[in-house]
Design an enzyme around this catalytic site. Structure first.
Site, PDB file in Angstrom:
ATOM      1  CD  GLU A  59      -7.053 -21.380  21.721  1.00  9.73           C
ATOM      2  OE1 GLU A  59      -7.776 -20.740  22.515  1.00  9.73           O
ATOM      3  OE2 GLU A  59      -5.816 -21.217  21.664  1.00  9.73           O
ATOM      4  CG  HIS A  89      -2.436 -11.795  25.944  1.00 10.95           C
ATOM      5  ND1 HIS A  89      -1.479 -12.561  25.329  1.00 10.95           N
ATOM      6  CD2 HIS A  89      -3.468 -12.635  26.228  1.00 10.95           C
ATOM      7  CE1 HIS A  89      -1.914 -13.808  25.248  1.00 10.95           C
ATOM      8  NE2 HIS A  89      -3.112 -13.876  25.783  1.00 10.95           N
TER       9      HIS A  89
END
Ligand code: INI
Length: 155
Positions: A59, A89
């Protein structure tokens, strides 16, 4: 005769946005402390520093973009810690954060610096958050201060 141009490490008069990830906050709190301390030790004013917390490093570019486009900051410093897990990931996060931040510097023309630790273990992260390999928050802040002053001279 060569004209050498460089940015001084003087933060007086500059305003800073810091975007920091809450994920791995044992690490990222140390990066913020290092960043704020570095600004103040280089003549900056802590009332001219805004710190925005985001859930995770993924983010960071969104919040950094909002800060960078607001016109309120001389530079934006991005802080996070992506620690390798047992899947890939982290690779997706790392590549998106790095390219997102680089895109913001091009788009906005202000320094948006990369203080995101990318490493394999919590031990390596601690080493880079004020341990034996320095503090990535300090490094990203020095880069921001230097670039603010360099850009003033290049304009
Ligand atoms: N975010 C981090 O900042 N560091 C990590 O190590 C991490 N790992 O490993 O998963 C992480 N994940 C969260 C991610 O940044 C986003 O917040 C989440 O995917 C929601 O978009």
């Amino acid at each position: 005769m060569t004209r050498t141009i460089f940015g001084e490490l003087n933060a007086a008069g500059s305003t800073f946005g810091i975007v920091v990830s809450r994920f791995n906050d044992l690490i990222t709190r140390r990066l913020v402390d290092g960043a704020v301390d570095t600004i103040v030790r280089h003549g900056g004013d802590d009332s001219k520093i805004d710190v925005a917390w985001v859930p995770g490093s993924f983010e960071i570019p969104l919040a950094a973009g909002a800060m960078a486009r607001s016109g309120r900051y001389s530079a934006v410093i991005c802080l996070g810690a992506v620690i390798q897990g047992s899947t890939s990931h982290h690779e997706y996060i790392n590549s998106q954060v790095a390219s997102g931040i680089m895109g913001l510097t091009r788009e906005t023309g202000i320094p948006v610096t990369f203080g995101v630790i990318t490493c394999e273990s919590m031990e390596q992260a601690l080493d880079r958050a004020g341990g034996k390999v320095g503090n990535k928050g300090v490094e990203a802040t020095l880069a921001a201060i230097e670039m603010i002053n360099l850009l003033k001279k290049l304009k």
